[in-house]
Motif scaffolding. Sequence first.
Motif, PDB file in Angstrom:
ATOM      1  N   PRO A 125      38.253 -23.506 -17.081  1.00  0.00           N
ATOM      2  CA  PRO A 125      37.616 -22.404 -16.351  1.00  0.00           C
ATOM      3  C   PRO A 125      38.171 -22.236 -14.942  1.00  0.00           C
ATOM      4  CG  PRO A 125      35.993 -24.089 -16.938  1.00  0.00           C
ATOM      5  CD  PRO A 125      37.304 -24.521 -17.482  1.00  0.00           C
ATOM      6  N   GLY A 126      38.618 -23.325 -14.329  1.00  0.00           N
ATOM      7  CA  GLY A 126      39.185 -23.231 -12.988  1.00  0.00           C
ATOM      8  C   GLY A 126      40.460 -22.405 -12.969  1.00  0.00           C
ATOM      9  N   PHE A 127      41.399 -22.732 -13.838  1.00  0.00           N
ATOM     10  CA  PHE A 127      42.649 -21.981 -13.861  1.00  0.00           C
ATOM     11  C   PHE A 127      42.429 -20.535 -14.321  1.00  0.00           C
ATOM     12  CE2 PHE A 127      44.560 -26.039 -13.096  1.00  0.00           C
ATOM     13  CZ  PHE A 127      45.715 -25.731 -12.399  1.00  0.00           C
ATOM     14  N   ALA A 128      41.487 -20.325 -15.234  1.00  0.00           N
ATOM     15  CA  ALA A 128      41.157 -18.948 -15.625  1.00  0.00           C
ATOM     16  C   ALA A 128      40.623 -18.184 -14.420  1.00  0.00           C
ATOM     17  CB  ALA A 128      40.132 -18.955 -16.761  1.00  0.00           C
ATOM     18  N   HIS A 129      39.782 -18.846 -13.645  1.00  0.00           N
ATOM     19  CA  HIS A 129      39.215 -18.213 -12.449  1.00  0.00           C
ATOM     20  C   HIS A 129      40.283 -17.948 -11.383  1.00  0.00           C
ATOM     21  CE1 HIS A 129      36.554 -17.313  -9.142  1.00  0.00           C
ATOM     22  NE2 HIS A 129      37.031 -18.335  -8.471  1.00  0.00           N
ATOM     23  N   PHE A 130      41.271 -18.790 -11.295  1.00  0.00           N
ATOM     24  CA  PHE A 130      42.348 -18.583 -10.310  1.00  0.00           C
ATOM     25  C   PHE A 130      43.223 -17.386 -10.693  1.00  0.00           C
ATOM     26  CE2 PHE A 130      42.500 -23.505  -9.733  1.00  0.00           C
ATOM     27  CZ  PHE A 130      41.273 -23.473  -9.097  1.00  0.00           C
ATOM     28  N   LEU A 131      43.443 -17.176 -11.996  1.00  0.00           N
ATOM     29  CA  LEU A 131      44.429 -16.189 -12.448  1.00  0.00           C
ATOM     30  C   LEU A 131      43.847 -14.845 -12.911  1.00  0.00           C
ATOM     31  CD1 LEU A 131      46.761 -18.685 -14.311  1.00  0.00           C
ATOM     32  CD2 LEU A 131      47.131 -17.643 -12.069  1.00  0.00           C
ATOM     33  N   LEU A 132      42.637 -14.845 -13.455  1.00  0.00           N
ATOM     34  CA  LEU A 132      42.066 -13.589 -13.947  1.00  0.00           C
ATOM     35  C   LEU A 132      41.881 -12.516 -12.863  1.00  0.00           C
ATOM     36  CD1 LEU A 132      39.535 -14.541 -16.742  1.00  0.00           C
ATOM     37  CD2 LEU A 132      41.556 -13.102 -16.929  1.00  0.00           C
ATOM     38  N   PRO A 133      41.617 -12.885 -11.607  1.00  0.00           N
ATOM     39  CA  PRO A 133      41.525 -11.824 -10.590  1.00  0.00           C
ATOM     40  C   PRO A 133      42.793 -10.979 -10.461  1.00  0.00           C
ATOM     41  CG  PRO A 133      40.478 -13.794  -9.763  1.00  0.00           C
ATOM     42  CD  PRO A 133      41.169 -14.167 -11.059  1.00  0.00           C
ATOM     43  N   ILE A 134      43.931 -11.520 -10.861  1.00  0.00           N
ATOM     44  CA  ILE A 134      45.159 -10.712 -10.851  1.00  0.00           C
ATOM     45  C   ILE A 134      45.019  -9.570 -11.857  1.00  0.00           C
ATOM     46  CG2 ILE A 134      47.648 -10.728 -11.324  1.00  0.00           C
ATOM     47  CD1 ILE A 134      47.593 -13.703 -10.323  1.00  0.00           C
ATOM     48  N   ALA A 135      44.440  -9.860 -13.003  1.00  0.00           N
ATOM     49  CA  ALA A 135      44.218  -8.813 -14.004  1.00  0.00           C
ATOM     50  C   ALA A 135      43.261  -7.746 -13.476  1.00  0.00           C
ATOM     51  CB  ALA A 135      43.678  -9.420 -15.297  1.00  0.00           C
ATOM     52  N   LEU A 136      42.290  -8.160 -12.655  1.00  0.00           N
ATOM     53  CA  LEU A 136      41.339  -7.192 -12.110  1.00  0.00           C
ATOM     54  C   LEU A 136      41.997  -6.180 -11.173  1.00  0.00           C
ATOM     55  CD1 LEU A 136      38.096  -9.242 -11.392  1.00  0.00           C
ATOM     56  CD2 LEU A 136      38.409  -7.379 -13.028  1.00  0.00           C
TER      57      LEU A 136
ATOM     58  N   GLU B 230      36.864   1.872 -12.264  1.00  0.00           N
ATOM     59  CA  GLU B 230      37.294   2.909 -11.323  1.00  0.00           C
ATOM     60  C   GLU B 230      36.576   2.867  -9.969  1.00  0.00           C
ATOM     61  OE1 GLU B 230      37.572   7.681 -11.280  1.00  0.00           O
ATOM     62  OE2 GLU B 230      38.151   6.660 -13.135  1.00  0.00           O
ATOM     63  N   PRO B 231      35.268   2.644  -9.909  1.00  0.00           N
ATOM     64  CA  PRO B 231      34.615   2.652  -8.594  1.00  0.00           C
ATOM     65  C   PRO B 231      34.979   1.455  -7.696  1.00  0.00           C
ATOM     66  CG  PRO B 231      32.987   2.873 -10.366  1.00  0.00           C
ATOM     67  CD  PRO B 231      34.306   2.560 -10.996  1.00  0.00           C
ATOM     68  N   VAL B 232      35.606   0.440  -8.255  1.00  0.00           N
ATOM     69  CA  VAL B 232      35.909  -0.784  -7.499  1.00  0.00           C
ATOM     70  C   VAL B 232      37.148  -0.552  -6.640  1.00  0.00           C
ATOM     71  CG1 VAL B 232      36.578  -3.216  -7.670  1.00  0.00           C
ATOM     72  CG2 VAL B 232      34.821  -2.284  -9.196  1.00  0.00           C
ATOM     73  N   SER B 233      37.013  -0.874  -5.357  1.00  0.00           N
ATOM     74  CA  SER B 233      38.126  -0.649  -4.435  1.00  0.00           C
ATOM     75  C   SER B 233      39.259  -1.646  -4.678  1.00  0.00           C
ATOM     76  CB  SER B 233      37.651  -0.749  -2.986  1.00  0.00           C
ATOM     77  OG  SER B 233      37.370  -2.089  -2.643  1.00  0.00           O
TER      78      SER B 233
ATOM     79  N   ALA C 245      39.680  -6.044  -4.893  1.00  0.00           N
ATOM     80  CA  ALA C 245      40.424  -6.690  -5.973  1.00  0.00           C
ATOM     81  C   ALA C 245      41.570  -7.527  -5.417  1.00  0.00           C
ATOM     82  CB  ALA C 245      40.941  -5.648  -6.962  1.00  0.00           C
ATOM     83  N   LEU C 246      42.271  -7.004  -4.418  1.00  0.00           N
ATOM     84  CA  LEU C 246      43.378  -7.757  -3.808  1.00  0.00           C
ATOM     85  C   LEU C 246      42.874  -8.992  -3.072  1.00  0.00           C
ATOM     86  CD1 LEU C 246      45.557  -4.793  -2.481  1.00  0.00           C
ATOM     87  CD2 LEU C 246      46.128  -6.364  -4.356  1.00  0.00           C
ATOM     88  N   ALA C 247      41.770  -8.847  -2.340  1.00  0.00           N
ATOM     89  CA  ALA C 247      41.197  -9.999  -1.628  1.00  0.00           C
ATOM     90  C   ALA C 247      40.747 -11.067  -2.614  1.00  0.00           C
ATOM     91  CB  ALA C 247      40.031  -9.541  -0.747  1.00  0.00           C
ATOM     92  N   ASN C 248      40.161 -10.647  -3.726  1.00  0.00           N
ATOM     93  CA  ASN C 248      39.723 -11.589  -4.752  1.00  0.00           C
ATOM     94  C   ASN C 248      40.918 -12.320  -5.360  1.00  0.00           C
ATOM     95  OD1 ASN C 248      37.840 -12.865  -6.448  1.00  0.00           O
ATOM     96  ND2 ASN C 248      38.178 -11.346  -8.040  1.00  0.00           N
ATOM     97  N   ALA C 249      41.990 -11.577  -5.644  1.00  0.00           N
ATOM     98  CA  ALA C 249      43.189 -12.209  -6.193  1.00  0.00           C
ATOM     99  C   ALA C 249      43.789 -13.190  -5.185  1.00  0.00           C
ATOM    100  CB  ALA C 249      44.216 -11.152  -6.579  1.00  0.00           C
ATOM    101  N   ALA C 250      43.738 -12.857  -3.897  1.00  0.00           N
ATOM    102  CA  ALA C 250      44.245 -13.768  -2.864  1.00  0.00           C
ATOM    103  C   ALA C 250      43.440 -15.065  -2.850  1.00  0.00           C
ATOM    104  CB  ALA C 250      44.208 -13.086  -1.494  1.00  0.00           C
ATOM    105  N   CYS C 251      42.131 -14.966  -3.016  1.00  0.00           N
ATOM    106  CA  CYS C 251      41.295 -16.176  -3.095  1.00  0.00           C
ATOM    107  C   CYS C 251      41.701 -17.030  -4.295  1.00  0.00           C
ATOM    108  CB  CYS C 251      39.819 -15.801  -3.200  1.00  0.00           C
ATOM    109  SG  CYS C 251      39.079 -15.188  -1.690  1.00  0.00           S
TER     110      CYS C 251
END
Length: 151
Positions: free
Chosen positions: A59-70, A76-79, A83-89
């Motif tokens: 779950p850790g590695f999934a959590h690290f990488l799935l934000p890139i997919a987001l 559509e309403p999500v800025s 999404a970029l800030a989440n992927a950076a985290c």
Amino acid sequence: MDFSHWLLLFCTLLAFYNLGIIWFGQIVVYPLFAKVGAEEYITYHTFYSSQIPLPVILPGFAHFLLPIALIFYRPEPVSLGLALANAACGLLSLVVTVALEIPRHNRLEKGGKQEDVIRELIRYNWPRTFSIMGSAFLTLMMLMQAFSPTI
């Protein structure tokens, strides 16, 4: 609900699961490393390492990488900024894990109890802890954007 909403919902649940795991590790598990006797240490750490793939590593590695997919599959309403800030985290957590934490776990598993390495493990885990907190907050914000009623 479409795929992007389901993906965001899954990522949010995963983020909060990992938030619990990271705080448990930071406050309980890693400090316990120092309480194990030197003679039992390699056996203890080997057992620990063999037990964490399913509840922690996967779950850790999934959590690290799935934000890139987001970034690409966000509702559509999500800025894009959220999404970029989440992927950076997620990427920060990944870098800390691979560059700082895994090498220290390897040193403990091969070399036995080393107080300085345990202290480093705890200290270097703080950026990962805070980035996972940030990701949980950001996915919650994204979820609010995605599911807020349109006027």
